[in-house]
Write a protein that holds these residues in place. Sequence first.
Motif, PDB file in Angstrom:
ATOM      1  N   LYS A 222       0.813  -1.213   0.000  1.00  0.00           N
ATOM      2  CA  LYS A 222       0.000   0.000   0.000  1.00  0.00           C
ATOM      3  C   LYS A 222       0.852   1.270   0.000  1.00  0.00           C
ATOM      4  N   HIS A 223       1.965   1.240   0.724  1.00  0.00           N
ATOM      5  CA  HIS A 223       2.740   2.466   0.973  1.00  0.00           C
ATOM      6  C   HIS A 223       4.101   2.434   0.281  1.00  0.00           C
ATOM      7  N   LEU A 224       4.450   3.544  -0.361  1.00  0.00           N
ATOM      8  CA  LEU A 224       5.766   3.722  -0.982  1.00  0.00           C
ATOM      9  C   LEU A 224       6.375   5.016  -0.476  1.00  0.00           C
ATOM     10  N   SER A 225       7.626   4.943  -0.020  1.00  0.00           N
ATOM     11  CA  SER A 225       8.373   6.147   0.379  1.00  0.00           C
ATOM     12  C   SER A 225       9.622   6.246  -0.476  1.00  0.00           C
ATOM     13  N   LEU A 226       9.810   7.415  -1.102  1.00  0.00           N
ATOM     14  CA  LEU A 226      10.958   7.596  -2.003  1.00  0.00           C
ATOM     15  C   LEU A 226      12.208   7.927  -1.197  1.00  0.00           C
ATOM     16  N   THR A 227      12.710   6.908  -0.521  1.00  0.00           N
ATOM     17  CA  THR A 227      13.874   7.070   0.353  1.00  0.00           C
ATOM     18  C   THR A 227      15.172   7.202  -0.438  1.00  0.00           C
ATOM     19  N   GLY A 228      15.259   6.551  -1.603  1.00  0.00           N
ATOM     20  CA  GLY A 228      16.483   6.612  -2.413  1.00  0.00           C
ATOM     21  C   GLY A 228      17.724   6.312  -1.587  1.00  0.00           C
ATOM     22  N   HIS A 229      17.575   5.366  -0.674  1.00  0.00           N
ATOM     23  CA  HIS A 229      18.612   5.125   0.346  1.00  0.00           C
ATOM     24  C   HIS A 229      19.875   4.442  -0.188  1.00  0.00           C
ATOM     25  N   VAL A 230      19.729   3.682  -1.255  1.00  0.00           N
ATOM     26  CA  VAL A 230      20.890   2.982  -1.834  1.00  0.00           C
ATOM     27  C   VAL A 230      20.771   3.038  -3.354  1.00  0.00           C
ATOM     28  N   TYR A 231      21.900   3.320  -4.029  1.00  0.00           N
ATOM     29  CA  TYR A 231      21.948   3.168  -5.481  1.00  0.00           C
ATOM     30  C   TYR A 231      22.371   1.732  -5.758  1.00  0.00           C
ATOM     31  N   SER A 232      21.601   1.070  -6.601  1.00  0.00           N
ATOM     32  CA  SER A 232      21.842  -0.337  -6.885  1.00  0.00           C
ATOM     33  C   SER A 232      22.356  -0.507  -8.315  1.00  0.00           C
ATOM     34  N   PRO A 233      23.657  -0.785  -8.476  1.00  0.00           N
ATOM     35  CA  PRO A 233      24.144  -1.075  -9.828  1.00  0.00           C
ATOM     36  C   PRO A 233      23.644  -2.448 -10.293  1.00  0.00           C
ATOM     37  N   ALA A 234      23.825  -2.720 -11.556  1.00  0.00           N
ATOM     38  CA  ALA A 234      23.623  -4.066 -12.100  1.00  0.00           C
ATOM     39  C   ALA A 234      24.852  -4.383 -12.942  1.00  0.00           C
ATOM     40  N   ILE A 235      24.975  -5.657 -13.309  1.00  0.00           N
ATOM     41  CA  ILE A 235      26.194  -6.039 -14.015  1.00  0.00           C
ATOM     42  C   ILE A 235      25.949  -7.223 -14.954  1.00  0.00           C
ATOM     43  N   PHE A 236      26.627  -7.195 -16.108  1.00  0.00           N
ATOM     44  CA  PHE A 236      26.679  -8.353 -17.017  1.00  0.00           C
ATOM     45  C   PHE A 236      27.902  -9.178 -16.621  1.00  0.00           C
ATOM     46  N   ALA A 267      18.324   3.845 -20.123  1.00  0.00           N
ATOM     47  CA  ALA A 267      17.244   4.652 -20.706  1.00  0.00           C
ATOM     48  C   ALA A 267      15.895   4.220 -20.141  1.00  0.00           C
ATOM     49  N   ARG A 268      15.724   2.917 -19.948  1.00  0.00           N
ATOM     50  CA  ARG A 268      14.461   2.406 -19.387  1.00  0.00           C
ATOM     51  C   ARG A 268      14.321   2.809 -17.908  1.00  0.00           C
ATOM     52  N   VAL A 269      15.417   2.785 -17.158  1.00  0.00           N
ATOM     53  CA  VAL A 269      15.373   3.239 -15.758  1.00  0.00           C
ATOM     54  C   VAL A 269      14.938   4.705 -15.704  1.00  0.00           C
ATOM     55  N   ASP A 270      15.511   5.533 -16.577  1.00  0.00           N
ATOM     56  CA  ASP A 270      15.142   6.954 -16.627  1.00  0.00           C
ATOM     57  C   ASP A 270      13.643   7.119 -16.920  1.00  0.00           C
ATOM     58  N   GLU A 271      13.159   6.306 -17.852  1.00  0.00           N
ATOM     59  CA  GLU A 271      11.739   6.373 -18.235  1.00  0.00           C
ATOM     60  C   GLU A 271      10.848   5.956 -17.053  1.00  0.00           C
ATOM     61  N   ASP A 272      11.224   4.861 -16.401  1.00  0.00           N
ATOM     62  CA  ASP A 272      10.439   4.373 -15.254  1.00  0.00           C
ATOM     63  C   ASP A 272      10.456   5.373 -14.106  1.00  0.00           C
ATOM     64  N   ASP A 273      11.613   5.982 -13.856  1.00  0.00           N
ATOM     65  CA  ASP A 273      11.715   6.971 -12.781  1.00  0.00           C
ATOM     66  C   ASP A 273      10.843   8.192 -13.076  1.00  0.00           C
ATOM     67  N   ALA A 274      10.768   8.572 -14.361  1.00  0.00           N
ATOM     68  CA  ALA A 274      10.014   9.765 -14.745  1.00  0.00           C
ATOM     69  C   ALA A 274       8.504   9.566 -14.589  1.00  0.00           C
ATOM     70  N   VAL A 277       6.063   7.180 -10.330  1.00  0.00           N
ATOM     71  CA  VAL A 277       5.285   7.631  -9.171  1.00  0.00           C
ATOM     72  C   VAL A 277       3.824   7.844  -9.563  1.00  0.00           C
ATOM     73  N   ALA A 278       3.604   8.518 -10.680  1.00  0.00           N
ATOM     74  CA  ALA A 278       2.228   8.755 -11.145  1.00  0.00           C
ATOM     75  C   ALA A 278       1.510   7.435 -11.429  1.00  0.00           C
ATOM     76  N   ASP A 279       2.226   6.493 -12.044  1.00  0.00           N
ATOM     77  CA  ASP A 279       1.639   5.182 -12.354  1.00  0.00           C
ATOM     78  C   ASP A 279       1.224   4.455 -11.077  1.00  0.00           C
ATOM     79  N   LEU A 280       2.105   4.458 -10.080  1.00  0.00           N
ATOM     80  CA  LEU A 280       1.829   3.726  -8.844  1.00  0.00           C
ATOM     81  C   LEU A 280       0.725   4.398  -8.028  1.00  0.00           C
ATOM     82  N   ARG A 281       0.697   5.730  -8.058  1.00  0.00           N
ATOM     83  CA  ARG A 281      -0.409   6.442  -7.392  1.00  0.00           C
ATOM     84  C   ARG A 281      -1.744   6.081  -8.060  1.00  0.00           C
TER      85      ARG A 281
END
Length: 323
Positions: A222-236, A267-274, A277-281
């Motif tokens: 139900k609840h989302l808080s935009l804490t941005g507490h950790v940046y999570s890299p990914a790797i191939f 690019a997809r992360v940027d799109e999802d971030d943009a 929030v509106a989508d989840l609300r």
Amino acid sequence: MKFTKLFAVLSAGLLASSLAAAQTTMKISISTSQNSHQGIAIDTFAKEVEKRTNGRYKVQTFYNGSLGGERESIEAVQLGTQELAFSSTGPVPNFVPETKILDVPFLFRDKAHARAVLDGPIGQEMLQKFESKGFKALAWAENGFRHMTNSKRSVNAPEDLKGLKMRTMENPVHIAAYKGFGIITTPMAFPEVFTALQQGTVDGQENPLSVIISAKFDQVQKHLSLTGHVYSPAIFVMNKAAFDKLSAADKQAFIDAAKEGTKANRARVDEDDAKGVADLRAKGMTVVDNLDKTKFVKALAPVNAEFEKQFGKAALDKIRNHK
């Protein structure tokens, strides 16, 4: 004339079979869905590998943890039972301890800072650390900034986290930090998380918006808080012995394909971030997006003091101050 036609048919058949025989198939897997920032990463990578090697290498793509969670996939790559994997750095420190430092909370200012560090000398030097552990790290990519969700209450300040039972990644740095917030940590592989949230085994979890959206966590949180507490890299990552068998040109083809996968992924992360929030609300989540992050940083002061002892203040500052 008939003989000529027969010869042509036989030649075409032999050519097709020799091409098929010459093609090497490899596997790559992710824990999230195909329609996600990780899905676009491996789909782009697979397409680029085939194109850049003229079809001599084909990469089969697997989604939704169908070959196991991230830890199992990385382990399979290390053992050589699977050639490739794309993973967040969640379980990576269990294999390459030097990567732990990247998971320190509030280490990166923003995505531009994180990408500059990973694409620059610090990140590239760290890719070399994988080789002695049986991997070829092809490229850094992105999971994103992690935010907290739960089914119990809105999190407006650090004290609201106390007593929440949260799924965490199988990552020692994350676990130490979340305990510092008073969270009851429950390490768990990603494919198990939705069911655990649905059944109330855990109250919440933390992940980037891209993951929260693609995993449909809005259905069980139900609840989302935009804490941005950790940046999570990914790797191939690729099995080192499999990489070493490639010709010099094919090695470069795999590395370049991973870089293209990273571009599409970010690019997809940027799109999802943009739009996330509106989508989840719109899907009914309550979103707290005006947090005072300095309070969260302050709450972790004792844990950060331990991290400075563990990693060295100079090493952390080198990342923090990277331009």
